[in-house]
Design a protein around this motif. Structure first.
Motif, PDB file in Angstrom:
ATOM      1  N   GLU A  29       0.851  -1.287  -0.363  1.00  0.00           N
ATOM      2  CA  GLU A  29      -0.398  -0.101  -0.019  1.00  0.00           C
ATOM      3  C   GLU A  29       0.608   1.016   0.197  1.00  0.00           C
ATOM      4  O   GLU A  29       1.595   1.434   1.231  1.00  0.00           O
ATOM      5  CB  GLU A  29      -0.775   0.004   0.827  1.00  0.00           C
ATOM      6  CG  GLU A  29      -1.473   1.351   0.969  1.00  0.00           C
ATOM      7  CD  GLU A  29      -2.833   1.483   3.092  1.00  0.00           C
ATOM      8  OE1 GLU A  29      -3.177   2.016   2.376  1.00  0.00           O
ATOM      9  OE2 GLU A  29      -2.826   0.028   3.306  1.00  0.00           O
ATOM     10  N   LYS A  84      -0.479  -1.247  -5.221  1.00  0.00           N
ATOM     11  CA  LYS A  84       0.812  -1.545  -6.187  1.00  0.00           C
ATOM     12  C   LYS A  84       1.449  -2.869  -5.600  1.00  0.00           C
ATOM     13  O   LYS A  84       0.912  -3.436  -5.035  1.00  0.00           O
ATOM     14  CB  LYS A  84       1.345  -0.374  -5.977  1.00  0.00           C
ATOM     15  CG  LYS A  84       1.965  -0.377  -7.827  1.00  0.00           C
ATOM     16  CD  LYS A  84       3.236   0.848  -7.519  1.00  0.00           C
ATOM     17  CE  LYS A  84       3.923   1.113  -8.911  1.00  0.00           C
ATOM     18  NZ  LYS A  84       4.901   1.697  -8.471  1.00  0.00           N
ATOM     19  N   ILE A 130      -3.449   3.737  -1.638  1.00  0.00           N
ATOM     20  CA  ILE A 130      -3.193   2.757  -3.093  1.00  0.00           C
ATOM     21  C   ILE A 130      -2.062   1.772  -2.378  1.00  0.00           C
ATOM     22  O   ILE A 130      -0.770   1.605  -2.815  1.00  0.00           O
ATOM     23  CB  ILE A 130      -2.898   3.725  -4.302  1.00  0.00           C
ATOM     24  CG1 ILE A 130      -3.485   5.197  -4.377  1.00  0.00           C
ATOM     25  CG2 ILE A 130      -2.834   3.057  -5.577  1.00  0.00           C
ATOM     26  CD1 ILE A 130      -3.262   5.826  -5.315  1.00  0.00           C
ATOM     27  N   ASN A 153       0.607   5.024  -0.081  1.00  0.00           N
ATOM     28  CA  ASN A 153      -0.863   6.565   0.376  1.00  0.00           C
ATOM     29  C   ASN A 153      -2.431   5.376  -0.369  1.00  0.00           C
ATOM     30  O   ASN A 153      -3.230   6.596  -1.024  1.00  0.00           O
ATOM     31  CB  ASN A 153      -0.124   8.014  -0.363  1.00  0.00           C
ATOM     32  CG  ASN A 153       1.203   7.920  -0.832  1.00  0.00           C
ATOM     33  OD1 ASN A 153       1.250   8.271   0.550  1.00  0.00           O
ATOM     34  ND2 ASN A 153       2.017   8.604  -1.325  1.00  0.00           N
TER      35      ASN A 153
END
Length: 662
Positions: free
Chosen positions: A265, A271, A269, A267
């Motif tokens: 993770e 990925k 989001i 921020n």
């Protein structure tokens, strides 16, 4: 001269350049080896050597049953300074590598016996060099090289020595382990380490230390130090890392892996990132695990870049497989690397057959030398490749294709690949040949009556002051016949143009077939040599263009007179067949060969291909077929050599009385 003979004759071109190893290869006394002099070498060996000598990547070749050796300048450093270089050139493999032969010979045998290529990464293979047996690490691939006879001729080795990388990695790991074991210094040094490093303490995996690199990888701040890893990175739940760390702590066994995807993770989001990582247990004096050192390298950018390349290549393949053209790609030397699905469907060939001499096997023997000369010229000069030649289909039939290729240049301005296509132009080629024949025939057909007309007019002009009624009448008759012939030819040309542009208009009326037949027979010149016999029900009615139908019947009867001159009787028959009216014109002439029947109604086609025995442009039957198609009917011919021919057409049936009005 075959392509193989041309390659052997020009072998110096394949061995030119290549730095020191190119010079040594050219000056080596090969006559004392089992390979003999280079002018006797296989074209595939010469091509492979040319690639090796000009490559900046370390490359090595074993060739033939004795595994005779070749290598390039980039490979020289791997041989050390103890005399292996340049002695290894031309030497048998077993004589050059006695210290590692038991290790590499099974890999060689695997490939030479038809197995898959081998791949070894960071493999420890000690070799004797620099007057010492050294621990040397290699990443290498053994792949087969096919000879002209289709058998495996040798093994190409592409390799990179990774000894320095492994040693640096080992040194970093050992240093970090020692530093981590020294509590007084570990935190400071780990924090300053140039790689991502962290220390997890106790079985709960408490984050004791984490440098800025690993915090960046995790997408977290220093606030997580002191927290259990599972709490600091809750996104690890459901991923394998927590279980692996637990196993490392419990067993005391290190764990490492490469290009492992992790869901992190950043921020808020999530990925997917890719890492190389090491989990190294740190033991106390009792041999028990006290903590785990985590060392990680972020490979996300490299992996994503590679995936983009792979996706682009996949898209290229999907695009190439979806188009009508055959698509092919070669390397800079002309060796095939890729052919699309259309190629395999068209030729019925496979990649192993095509990539070497198989292409020549598929080209028409009369076109091989011309195509090879053009291709070699493009390879030598970089000029675009374009040629028309005949290619064998999977059915065994040779088909005309247009071959094109253009070079692809790399960042250094050198040709890296050739991208090419083959387009089926067989129908266009045949049509062009027919057009060429048509122009020749049309010139001949128009020239004859015009010449006769000109002569008749010149004679009549001379007779103005001294007229002979009988001779003048004959000349006028000859002139009219010539004009009629020119008129027929011009009418055929005009009609063909109309049909090609969709400008054929029908003037339909209801009429009896007898009306058309009577009109045709009254205008045809039998010259007293033929009898036309009319049978069947000529009172059958149709709704059609009477003038056009008359044109067809006239054409059929004239053809019977022309092509069957010994058939004294020509039979015209009209009858009802299902819901159609069928008209046939039968002769007892020589008949038509079976291979010509499918083309009899093609544009420009003439049964007499010599163009000398019979007059005409080869348009009459084509025009007839277009007229019948416009009426919604069918047209055809039934014929056997020696048994005569029957031309026929059908039209929709209306009845025997005028029951239908236009």
């Amino acid at each position: 001269m075959s392509l193989q003979e041309r390659q052997q004759a020009s072998y110096p071109l394949y061995l030119e350049g290549g730095g020191e190893m190119g010079m040594l290869t050219r000056s080596f006394n090969w006559s004392e080896t089992v390979l003999g002099t280079p002018d006797k070498w296989s074209p595939n060996l010469l091509t492979t050597l040319s690639i090796i000598l000009h490559s900046k990547f370390p490359m090595f070749l074993w060739w033939g049953p004795d595994l005779i050796q070749f290598y390039n300048d980039a490979y020289k450093p791997s041989l050390g300074k103890d005399g292996k270089h340049p002695k290894a050139l031309g030497q048998k493999g077993a004589e050059c590598w006695p210290e590692i032969w038991p290790v590499i010979k099974p890999l060689i045998d695997q490939v030479m016996n038809g197995g898959e290529a081998t791949w070894q990464e960071d493999q420890l293979i000690p070799i004797y060099r620099n007057n010492n047996l050294e621990d040397v690490y290699w990443t290498f691939c053994y792949s087969r090289v096919i000879d002209v006879n289709g058998e495996i001729g040798g093994i190409l080795v592409t390799c990179t020595e990774t000894t320095n990388k492994i040693k640096r990695t080992q040194e970093i790991e050992q240093t970090l382990i020692k530093l981590a074991e020294s509590e007084s210094r570990s935190n400071k040094l780990i924090t300053q380490a140039p790689v991502a490093v962290g220390v997890l303490k106790t079985k709960d995996l408490i984050i004791e230390t984490a440098n800025s690199k690993i915090l960046q990888f995790w997408g977290k701040s220093a606030n997580i130090i002191g927290l259990p890893l599972a709490l600091a990175l809750p996104e690890l739940e459901g991923q394998p890392f927590l279980q692996i760390l637990d196993d490392v702590y419990t067993t005391g066994t290190p764990y490492s892996s490469y290009e492992i995807p992790a869901r992190i993770e950043y921020n808020g989001i999530f990925k997917i990132c890719y890492f190389d990582f090491l989990y190294q247990p740190i033991l106390n004096q009792s041999g028990e695990t006290e903590s785990i050192l985590v060392v990680a390298t972020d490979l996300t950018e490299q992996v994503e870049a590679r995936k983009i390349i792979e996706e682009n290549f996949l898209q290229f393949r999907q695009l190439a497989d979806s188009i009508a053209q055959m698509v092919w790609v070669t390397d800079e030397s002309g060796t095939h690397e890729y052919l699309n699905k259309r190629w395999y469907d068209f030729t019925g060939s496979n990649f192993d057959h095509t990539k070497n001499e198989g292409w020549d096997d598929l080209v028409h023997p009369d076109d091989v030398a011309r195509a090879a000369e053009k291709w070699i010229h493009s390879l030598n000069t970089g000029d675009p490749f374009e040629i028309e030649y005949r290619l064998k289909k999977h059915t065994g039939e040779y088909v005309w294709v247009l071959g094109r290729a253009a070079p692809f240049y790399n960042a250094e301005g050198k040709i890296a690949k050739w991208f090419g296509t083959c387009t089926d132009i067989h129908d266009q080629k045949l049509l062009q040949e027919q057009k060429d024949d048509f122009i020749s025939i049309a010139s001949h057909e128009l020239k004859t009556p015009i010449t006769t007309l000109k002569v008749s007019l010149q004679l009549m002009q001379r007779m103005i002051d001294n007229q002979s009624p009988q001779m003048m009448s004959n000349l006028i008759e000859r002139a009219n016949k010539s004009m009629d012939k020119v008129g027929v030819l011009i009418e055929d040309l005009l009609n063909t143009s109309k049909y090609n542009h969709g400008q054929l208009h029908l003037k339909k009326t209801v009429f009896e077939m007898a009306d058309v037949i009577d009109e045709c027979c009254s205008h045809i010149d039998y010259e007293g040599k033929h009898t036309i016999k009319i049978t069947g029900d000529t009172n059958l009615k149709v709704y059609a263009d009477a003038g056009r139908i008359s044109q067809i019947v006239t054409n059929f009867i004239n053809n019977a007179i022309k092509y069957a001159p010994k058939s004294k009787e020509i039979i015209v028959r009209v009858y009802k067949e299902n819901d159609q009216v069928k008209l046939t014109v039968q002769d007892k002439g020589p008949g038509i060969a079976s291979e010509k029947i499918p083309h009899i109604f093609d544009r420009y086609y003439r049964v007499d291909s010599s163009g000398s025995q019979y007059s005409g442009l080869g348009l009459g039957l084509y025009i007839c077929s277009e007229i019948i198609k416009k009426h919604g009917g069918t047209i055809g011919v039934d014929s056997k050599p020696g048994e005569g021919s029957t031309f026929w057409f059908t039209l929709p049936f209306l009845g025997t009385t005028a029951a239908v009005s236009p």
